[in-house]
Design a protein around this motif. Structure first.
Motif, PDB file in Angstrom:
ATOM      1  N   TYR A 191     -46.218  25.777 -65.191  1.00 44.78           N
ATOM      2  CA  TYR A 191     -45.604  25.501 -66.359  1.00 44.78           C
ATOM      3  C   TYR A 191     -46.261  24.355 -67.329  1.00 44.78           C
ATOM      4  CZ  TYR A 191     -43.922  21.010 -64.472  1.00 44.78           C
ATOM      5  OH  TYR A 191     -43.880  19.758 -63.918  1.00 44.78           O
ATOM      6  N   TYR A 192     -46.376  24.242 -68.594  1.00 43.84           N
ATOM      7  CA  TYR A 192     -46.903  23.342 -69.404  1.00 43.84           C
ATOM      8  C   TYR A 192     -46.564  21.872 -69.019  1.00 43.84           C
ATOM      9  CZ  TYR A 192     -48.740  27.036 -72.373  1.00 43.84           C
ATOM     10  OH  TYR A 192     -49.654  28.061 -72.723  1.00 43.84           O
ATOM     11  N   PRO A 193     -47.407  20.982 -68.751  1.00 40.19           N
ATOM     12  CA  PRO A 193     -46.970  19.787 -68.384  1.00 40.19           C
ATOM     13  C   PRO A 193     -46.524  18.780 -69.707  1.00 40.19           C
ATOM     14  CG  PRO A 193     -49.398  19.874 -68.451  1.00 40.19           C
ATOM     15  CD  PRO A 193     -48.757  21.279 -68.688  1.00 40.19           C
ATOM     16  N   THR A 194     -45.977  17.728 -69.466  1.00 41.62           N
ATOM     17  CA  THR A 194     -45.553  16.823 -70.272  1.00 41.62           C
ATOM     18  C   THR A 194     -46.682  16.554 -71.290  1.00 41.62           C
ATOM     19  OG1 THR A 194     -45.456  14.914 -69.056  1.00 41.62           O
ATOM     20  CG2 THR A 194     -43.315  16.220 -69.268  1.00 41.62           C
ATOM     21  N   HIS A 195     -47.964  16.247 -70.880  1.00 40.48           N
ATOM     22  CA  HIS A 195     -48.894  15.508 -71.706  1.00 40.48           C
ATOM     23  C   HIS A 195     -50.278  15.772 -70.908  1.00 40.48           C
ATOM     24  CE1 HIS A 195     -48.305  12.879 -68.056  1.00 40.48           C
ATOM     25  NE2 HIS A 195     -49.478  12.496 -68.412  1.00 40.48           N
ATOM     26  N   LEU A 196     -51.410  15.680 -71.868  1.00 41.01           N
ATOM     27  CA  LEU A 196     -52.716  15.722 -71.304  1.00 41.01           C
ATOM     28  C   LEU A 196     -53.311  14.189 -71.558  1.00 41.01           C
ATOM     29  CD1 LEU A 196     -53.606  18.986 -72.993  1.00 41.01           C
ATOM     30  CD2 LEU A 196     -53.304  18.677 -70.648  1.00 41.01           C
ATOM     31  N   GLU A 197     -54.166  14.163 -71.046  1.00 36.91           N
ATOM     32  CA  GLU A 197     -54.876  12.887 -70.961  1.00 36.91           C
ATOM     33  C   GLU A 197     -56.765  13.025 -70.948  1.00 36.91           C
ATOM     34  OE1 GLU A 197     -52.137  10.054 -68.299  1.00 36.91           O
ATOM     35  OE2 GLU A 197     -53.449  11.181 -67.270  1.00 36.91           O
TER      36      GLU A 197
ATOM     37  N   ALA B  40     -49.911  27.500 -68.858  1.00 39.71           N
ATOM     38  CA  ALA B  40     -50.882  26.715 -68.385  1.00 39.71           C
ATOM     39  C   ALA B  40     -51.746  26.220 -69.740  1.00 39.71           C
ATOM     40  CB  ALA B  40     -51.687  26.955 -67.260  1.00 39.71           C
ATOM     41  N   VAL B  41     -52.150  24.832 -69.679  1.00 42.08           N
ATOM     42  CA  VAL B  41     -53.360  24.316 -70.768  1.00 42.08           C
ATOM     43  C   VAL B  41     -54.666  25.100 -70.287  1.00 42.08           C
ATOM     44  CG1 VAL B  41     -51.720  22.469 -71.074  1.00 42.08           C
ATOM     45  CG2 VAL B  41     -53.694  22.247 -69.477  1.00 42.08           C
TER      46      VAL B  41
ATOM     47  N   ARG C 121     -50.814  18.421 -56.173  1.00 42.06           N
ATOM     48  CA  ARG C 121     -50.847  19.063 -57.324  1.00 42.06           C
ATOM     49  C   ARG C 121     -50.735  18.219 -58.560  1.00 42.06           C
ATOM     50  NH1 ARG C 121     -48.671  23.717 -55.155  1.00 42.06           N
ATOM     51  NH2 ARG C 121     -49.462  23.953 -52.857  1.00 42.06           N
ATOM     52  N   HIS C 122     -51.196  18.555 -59.730  1.00 41.35           N
ATOM     53  CA  HIS C 122     -51.162  17.554 -60.838  1.00 41.35           C
ATOM     54  C   HIS C 122     -49.818  18.226 -61.726  1.00 41.35           C
ATOM     55  CE1 HIS C 122     -54.832  15.251 -61.839  1.00 41.35           C
ATOM     56  NE2 HIS C 122     -55.019  15.600 -60.515  1.00 41.35           N
ATOM     57  N   GLU C 123     -49.153  17.675 -62.572  1.00 40.07           N
ATOM     58  CA  GLU C 123     -48.188  18.130 -63.208  1.00 40.07           C
ATOM     59  C   GLU C 123     -48.343  19.429 -63.694  1.00 40.07           C
ATOM     60  OE1 GLU C 123     -45.077  16.836 -67.088  1.00 40.07           O
ATOM     61  OE2 GLU C 123     -46.301  15.312 -65.939  1.00 40.07           O
ATOM     62  N   GLY C 124     -47.295  20.429 -63.594  1.00 39.34           N
ATOM     63  CA  GLY C 124     -47.355  21.707 -64.115  1.00 39.34           C
ATOM     64  C   GLY C 124     -47.780  22.787 -63.021  1.00 39.34           C
TER      65      GLY C 124
END
Length: 356
Positions: free
Chosen positions: A44-50, A208-209, A333-336
């Motif tokens: 799923y799409y995560p809450t944020h990108l850095e 996914a981003v 795993r990273h978020e998503g």
């Protein structure tokens, strides 16, 4: 993709912040927003990108190394069939990441293990065996959160062990020795705080981003269906891991056995990033007779990429292949991604395929 040309072009480039590849982001705090409620059991799409800052690269022995950092991240560590979140600690300054690859082919190398030592002058600041990880923008890499002793100049020592993963083809006699590389690291909190950050309006939705474009680093894409050698016979999905089955008339060089070779290439559903470190077994039947039953072994090959392979007596059209993931991918795993590929569910569904 011509990996050698890619690396030649990238070796003379300089990368300031990979954050620029995300485009149009707004600087925020290092704290992650709340997780989406009722996350799907899928990618799923995560809450944020850095954003991310490139530190440098080094090459020694059979290995090349890249080092970069971002804001501290929350991530989920996987241990067997269970997963747990590692939150951001108040003492964390950066999320340090490394990619390890083969400088000859540009192939990212899972299963090396990676130990990080951070020194300031001659004093050891931190030492840790960091986690193999999967993230949507980067794919496979190694990473962990670290605290530092304030602004200043550091040196990071990266150490890999000899690979225990089976290697075939041109990789047979490579990656069998441990090695160490050193990369200097100049850190300031103000530079870190200039890294970009944005929240996503579609957080929690399936998808996914896009992967980052990293000029100095190779990607961890699995081969496309057209790039895979042999004949692609079937494809299936298990908890958003896409499994492509290809067969060769004979096993790759380095496997002392006779028969056909069945290779299962595992990749993420949306970005085609390689999924390593699974346990996989399968049963192949033809006309009601069992042709093969057993393990599909983790294998690294310059043409097939990282895959799970087995030698079988024969592969006939119309044969049935049942695959069982005996151990979900043992990667953080990273978020998503924490709800997919086993993740917090603890297991991946069996799949049944009919070979074309």
């Amino acid at each position: 993709m011509d990996r050698r040309s890619f690396l030649r072009a990238g070796s003379t480039a300089t990368v300031a912040a990979v954050a620029g590849c995300l485009g149009g982001l707004e600087t925020q705090s290092t704290r992650a927003p709340p997780l989406v409620e009722d996350r799907p059991d899928a990618v799923y799409y995560p809450t944020h990108l850095e954003g991310m800052e490139m530190v440098g690269t080094a090459e020694t022995g059979d290995y090349a190394f890249g080092l970069m950092y971002s804001y501290p991240h929350r991530f989920w560590n996987i241990n067997g069939s269970s997963g747990s979140m590692t939150p951001i600690d108040s003492d964390d300054d950066v999320h340090l990441m490394s990619v390890v690859w083969d400088p000859q082919t540009g192939m990212v190398l899972p299963d090396t293990g990676l130990t990080v030592e951070i020194y300031q002058d001659d004093s050891l600041v931190s030492q840790e065996t960091i986690y193999p990880m999967l993230s949507q923008p980067m794919g496979f890499h190694y990473g962990a959160n670290f605290g530092l002793d304030g602004d200043g100049d550091y040196r990071v020592v990266l150490s890999v062990g000899a690979m225990s993963t089976r290697r075939t083809g041109g990789f047979v006699d490579r990656f069998g020795e441990p090695t160490t590389a050193e990369i200097p690291f100049s850190y300031s909190q103000s530079t870190r705080d200039e890294l970009t950050y944005r929240t996503l309006d579609n957080a929690g939705e399936p998808g996914a981003v896009e992967p980052m474009e990293m000029e100095m680093l190779p990607d961890s894409f699995a081969p496309t269906e057209d790039e895979l050698p042999g004949t692609v016979r079937a494809t299936a999905m298990s908890n958003d891991a896409r499994l492509l089955v290809t067969t060769l008339d004979a096993p790759p060089a380095g496997i002392d056995a006779e028969g056909s070779y069945v290779a299962v290439s595992a990749r993420t559903r949306y970005n085609r990033m390689v999924i390593p470190a699974m346990g996989l077994s399968g049963t192949l039947t033809s006309d009601g007779e069992t042709v093969y039953a057993g393990r599909f072994r983790r294998t690294l090959d310059p043409d097939l990429g990282y895959h799970y392979g087995a030698v079988v007596d024969d592969v006939a059209s119309g044969g049935d292949l049942a695959l069982t993931v005996t151990a979900q991918p043992q990667t953080a795993r990273h978020e998503g991604y924490e709800m997919a590929f086993g993740g917090l569910l603890g297991e991946m569904p069996d799949v049944s395929l009919t070979l074309s």
